[in-house]
Design an enzyme around this catalytic site. Structure first.
Site, short mmCIF file in Angstrom:
data_model
loop_
_atom_site.label_atom_id
_atom_site.label_comp_id
_atom_site.label_asym_id
_atom_site.label_seq_id
_atom_site.Cartn_x
_atom_site.Cartn_y
_atom_site.Cartn_z
N VAL A 89 -41.74 61.63 49.74
CA VAL A 89 -40.86 60.52 50.18
C VAL A 89 -39.53 60.56 49.50
CG1 VAL A 89 -40.86 57.94 50.45
CG2 VAL A 89 -42.96 59.05 50.62
N ARG A 96 -42.67 51.91 48.58
CA ARG A 96 -42.47 50.86 49.53
C ARG A 96 -43.77 51.09 50.77
NH1 ARG A 96 -35.96 50.25 50.65
NH2 ARG A 96 -35.43 50.50 48.43
N GLY A 97 -44.76 52.01 50.21
CA GLY A 97 -45.66 51.88 51.18
C GLY A 97 -45.55 53.17 52.24
N LEU A 98 -44.67 53.95 52.03
CA LEU A 98 -44.33 55.02 52.84
C LEU A 98 -45.33 56.40 52.36
CD1 LEU A 98 -40.52 55.17 53.52
CD2 LEU A 98 -42.12 53.90 54.80
N GLY A 99 -45.60 56.50 51.27
CA GLY A 99 -46.52 57.44 50.78
C GLY A 99 -47.80 57.24 51.17
N GLU A 121 -53.57 69.22 43.87
CA GLU A 121 -53.07 69.28 42.59
C GLU A 121 -51.83 68.36 42.41
OE1 GLU A 121 -55.05 73.00 43.47
OE2 GLU A 121 -53.16 72.33 44.51
N ASN A 126 -47.21 62.63 36.76
CA ASN A 126 -46.80 61.95 37.71
C ASN A 126 -47.76 60.54 38.00
OD1 ASN A 126 -45.88 61.11 40.31
ND2 ASN A 126 -45.70 63.17 41.11
N TYR A 133 -53.20 58.27 44.87
CA TYR A 133 -54.36 59.12 44.93
C TYR A 133 -55.76 58.18 44.55
CZ TYR A 133 -51.05 62.81 45.94
OH TYR A 133 -49.96 63.56 46.67
#
Length: 194
Positions: A89, A96-99, A121, A126, A133
């Protein structure tokens, strides 16, 4: 550059989630360079676009300057597995919710392809991606030492099974509501264009 980004934020109303199209490839490669340092080339994206085993989605919006690509997600269908190869993104739109919207769409498409599980992976450092996830039920299944060549950083292998179970399908419905609400709270409306 800042003025253009500000205009995107101020005029953003409709987000379109759709399969990547050939005319979007150059913009996606530029986004890849920005987010991932150039992980895939134009030829790499072209191969993904042409492969029947690849699911390549983009999240776009219309601005005063035309279409803007805000995010891209991809998985490979390998036997009964969706191997998520990338989820990115634009940095100024992260958190902001896009992912979440992209990951949800990838998982729904994996269910539609009758795939049983999803894997990926992710860098051990991160935290934002790991949080995303985990929110969708992924569990750590292992570690790949020195996976990222440029830094030598390890990767965690994440795993999500049971994609064809009824309880997972119910989870998808719940996640869909949550993602739509998060986007609505920011003045956006997601439209699935296929």
């Amino acid at each position: 550059m800042r003025e253009f980004l500000y205009e995107i934020q101020m005029t953003l109303h409709e987000l379109r989630l759709q399969p990547l199209e050939a005319e979007q490839l150059e913009a996606v490669v530029a986004l890849d360079r920005l987010c991932l340092g150039g992980l895939w080339t134009l030829q790499g994206y072209q191969r993904e676009l042409e492969s029947p085993n690849s699911e390549l989605l983009c999240l776009t919006t219309q601005t005063g300057q035309g279409e803007a690509i805000l995010g891209v997600g991809c998985f490979w269908a390998i036997l009964e597995e969706a191997h998520i190869t990338l989820l990115l993104v634009r940095p100024e739109f992260q958190g902001r919710g896009l992912g979440q919207a992209l990951l949800l769409a990838l998982l729904k498409n994996a269910v539609g392809r009758q795939l049983e599980r999803a894997t990926l992976e992710v860098r051990v450092s991160n935290e934002a991606a790991l949080s995303l996830y985990r929110k969708f039920g992924f569990q750590v299944a292992g570690k790949r030492k020195g996976y990222y060549q440029e830094s030598g950083e390890d990767a965690l292998i994440l795993w999500l099974g049971g994609l064809q179970r009824e309880d997972f399908r119910k989870s998808l419905v719940g996640w869909q509501s949550g993602v739509e609400e998060k986007l609505r709270d920011r003045g956006w409306r997601a439209v699935r264009a296929y």
